[in-house]
Design a protein around this motif. Sequence first.
Motif, short mmCIF file in Angstrom:
data_model
loop_
_atom_site.label_atom_id
_atom_site.label_comp_id
_atom_site.label_asym_id
_atom_site.label_seq_id
_atom_site.Cartn_x
_atom_site.Cartn_y
_atom_site.Cartn_z
N CYS A 1 0.82 -1.22 0.00
CA CYS A 1 0.00 0.00 0.00
C CYS A 1 0.85 1.27 0.00
CB CYS A 1 -0.91 0.02 1.23
SG CYS A 1 -2.06 -1.37 1.30
N THR A 2 2.04 1.18 0.55
CA THR A 2 3.00 2.28 0.64
C THR A 2 2.56 3.37 1.61
OG1 THR A 2 3.71 1.86 -1.63
CG2 THR A 2 4.44 3.91 -0.62
N THR A 3 1.38 3.98 1.38
CA THR A 3 0.95 5.08 2.24
C THR A 3 -0.05 4.61 3.29
OG1 THR A 3 -0.93 5.71 0.86
CG2 THR A 3 1.22 6.68 0.31
N MET A 4 -0.13 5.35 4.38
CA MET A 4 -1.10 5.04 5.43
C MET A 4 -2.52 5.17 4.91
SD MET A 4 -1.35 4.10 8.63
CE MET A 4 0.18 4.58 9.44
N ALA A 5 -2.76 6.20 4.09
CA ALA A 5 -4.11 6.43 3.57
C ALA A 5 -4.60 5.22 2.78
CB ALA A 5 -4.12 7.68 2.69
N GLU A 6 -3.73 4.66 1.93
CA GLU A 6 -4.14 3.52 1.12
C GLU A 6 -4.31 2.27 1.99
OE1 GLU A 6 -5.30 1.27 -2.09
OE2 GLU A 6 -5.11 3.45 -1.88
N ALA A 7 -3.43 2.09 2.97
CA ALA A 7 -3.54 0.92 3.85
C ALA A 7 -4.84 0.95 4.64
CB ALA A 7 -2.34 0.87 4.79
N VAL A 8 -5.18 2.09 5.20
CA VAL A 8 -6.42 2.21 5.96
C VAL A 8 -7.62 2.02 5.05
CG1 VAL A 8 -7.86 3.82 7.28
CG2 VAL A 8 -5.41 3.65 7.76
N GLU A 9 -7.56 2.59 3.87
CA GLU A 9 -8.66 2.47 2.91
C GLU A 9 -8.93 0.99 2.58
OE1 GLU A 9 -11.68 3.63 0.40
OE2 GLU A 9 -10.43 5.06 1.49
N GLN A 10 -7.88 0.24 2.27
CA GLN A 10 -8.05 -1.16 1.90
C GLN A 10 -8.48 -2.01 3.11
OE1 GLN A 10 -5.38 -3.25 -0.64
NE2 GLN A 10 -4.57 -1.40 -1.62
N ALA A 11 -7.88 -1.77 4.25
CA ALA A 11 -8.21 -2.56 5.44
C ALA A 11 -9.66 -2.34 5.86
CB ALA A 11 -7.27 -2.20 6.58
N MET A 12 -10.11 -1.11 5.80
CA MET A 12 -11.49 -0.81 6.18
C MET A 12 -12.48 -1.41 5.18
SD MET A 12 -11.29 3.09 7.68
CE MET A 12 -12.97 3.07 8.31
N ARG A 13 -12.11 -1.42 3.94
CA ARG A 13 -12.99 -2.00 2.92
C ARG A 13 -13.11 -3.51 3.10
NH1 ARG A 13 -10.56 -0.12 -1.49
NH2 ARG A 13 -9.32 -1.99 -1.84
N ASP A 14 -12.04 -4.16 3.54
CA ASP A 14 -12.03 -5.61 3.68
C ASP A 14 -12.59 -6.09 5.01
OD1 ASP A 14 -10.76 -5.63 1.24
OD2 ASP A 14 -8.74 -5.95 2.07
N ALA A 15 -12.53 -5.25 6.06
CA ALA A 15 -12.84 -5.69 7.41
C ALA A 15 -14.31 -6.03 7.59
CB ALA A 15 -12.43 -4.62 8.42
N ALA A 16 -14.57 -7.12 8.33
CA ALA A 16 -15.92 -7.56 8.64
C ALA A 16 -16.16 -7.44 10.14
CB ALA A 16 -16.10 -9.02 8.19
N PRO A 17 -17.41 -7.47 10.58
CA PRO A 17 -17.68 -7.40 12.02
C PRO A 17 -16.91 -8.47 12.80
CG PRO A 17 -19.70 -7.12 10.77
CD PRO A 17 -18.65 -7.48 9.78
N GLY A 18 -16.38 -8.07 13.95
CA GLY A 18 -15.60 -8.96 14.79
C GLY A 18 -14.12 -8.92 14.50
N GLU A 19 -13.70 -8.18 13.50
CA GLU A 19 -12.29 -8.11 13.13
C GLU A 19 -11.64 -6.84 13.70
OE1 GLU A 19 -12.82 -10.64 8.96
OE2 GLU A 19 -12.06 -8.57 8.87
N ILE A 20 -10.30 -6.87 13.70
CA ILE A 20 -9.49 -5.79 14.24
C ILE A 20 -8.63 -5.20 13.12
CG2 ILE A 20 -7.71 -5.14 15.92
CD1 ILE A 20 -10.17 -6.14 17.31
N VAL A 21 -8.65 -3.89 12.98
CA VAL A 21 -7.68 -3.21 12.11
C VAL A 21 -6.59 -2.68 13.04
CG1 VAL A 21 -7.24 -1.32 10.52
CG2 VAL A 21 -9.37 -2.63 10.35
N LEU A 22 -5.40 -3.28 12.94
CA LEU A 22 -4.33 -3.01 13.89
C LEU A 22 -3.12 -2.41 13.19
CD1 LEU A 22 -2.76 -3.43 16.63
CD2 LEU A 22 -2.18 -5.72 15.77
N LEU A 23 -2.70 -1.22 13.66
CA LEU A 23 -1.41 -0.66 13.24
C LEU A 23 -0.36 -1.12 14.24
CD1 LEU A 23 0.47 1.27 11.65
CD2 LEU A 23 -0.22 3.08 13.24
#
Length: 464
Positions: A414-436
């Motif tokens: 993803c290279t940038t934080m913006a792209e990483a957050v964008e993709q992780a949020m799009r993929d995440a389902a209920p019960g999951e953790i987006v962790l930096l």
Amino acid sequence: MIPVKGFSGHKVAVLGLGRSGLATARALRAGGAEPVCWDDNPAAREKAEAEGFMCQDLRRQGAFDAIAALIVSPGIPHLYPEPNPVVAAALQAGVPVDNDIGLFFRSLGGAEWDKFDVPPRVVAVTGSNGKSTTAALIHHILTQSGREAQLAGNIGRGVLDIDPGGDGSVVVLELSSYQTELARALTPDVAVFTNLSPDHLDRHGGMGGYFAAKRRLFSEGGPDRAVIGVDEIEGAFLAGQLAEGPGDDRVIRVSVARKLAGPGWQVFARKGFLSEYRKGRQAASIDLRGIKGLPGTHNHQNACSAYAACRALGLAPKMIEDALHSYPGLPHRSQIIAEANGVTFVNDSKATNVDSAVKALGAFKKIRWICGGLEKEGGIAALNDATDEVLCAYVIGREAAGFAMQLSVEARVCTTMAEAVEQAMRDAAPGEIVLLAPAAASFDQYDNFEQRGDDFVAQVQKRL
């Protein structure tokens, strides 16, 4: 402010004029010394001169004539990876080299302490990971228990910038290896060693030098009580060196890897329960599992260390337990920043090395992992043993592709934080953790780990 003692009427050189350097110059002046300041950054010199300090190039010939001591800011290497020229010149001239921590310990006490029923005490915390949380947790427990306490050092205020302690007060210091390696005075009442893992090896000339820098807090300081994490061989070795025998309760051993036994004083956590044992008998037990501010085994280790330090200060187990439940956590350290649509977002930007990232990964289930940055010495191979709960890695940093290739899980560049957050949020389902939990330094894209964590928080919040 703590006025520096022992240099009244003398010139003292101060190298580095950041937060600690300026605080040191002020404290020296308050104690009657004449600070002679230098920083390679013209803006830093201008700021010091605006406060009336004399700035003089300490690199010039004869700069250390009539100088009583050189005080070095912690961010300036003095020996490795190569000698700093100013420090080398001071040593060549026979001028003692110290830092603000050394000045603090030599200047803390005074005649005013004679009127106190209980003199102020100092708790100093060092280690590779968890020292910020442990120090902040000790401070939180003390203040929640009604004790006057100040937090300083590598967290909070500069050590010389704090207020003189009152009757029964406690100063809690977080000390990095940069601070312990050079201080000429180290005399805490309680000293805490959390753990040890490879970090800052270029600064210390290898792992042995790094451990030696940490060990000085105990070998030089001779604390009344030492709280030692013994899950690594270095901690076990240190505890063995300090104790006179198995039942010596001046050493409190801490573990999250196993139950500790024997006639001494132990605090350990197993399956989410903290236990205190003294003389072979259980003295207290605390359920840590429901404490939101302390998720995961690594935070249970921090809780054990903080508990042990507070017990050494005489606090009751129930008082400590109540305070643990109200601990909010520190920014950038397993910090829950948001919960939305069943997805939890956690900022652990302080996970700047592999060991701390492994601990962060072990604290959660079903992880969308944002990682990457400037790799540290030793590589990242050890991460692959800790990725069982990682659904996908989203890699940031200038060398994101190379970082991603070393991971054994699905990884997206993803290279940038913006792209990483964008993709992780799009993929995440209920019960999951987006962790930096980057497992790397931030300096390829950010000034520091705080700025990286703030960017993560901002990117998440703008999308909620």
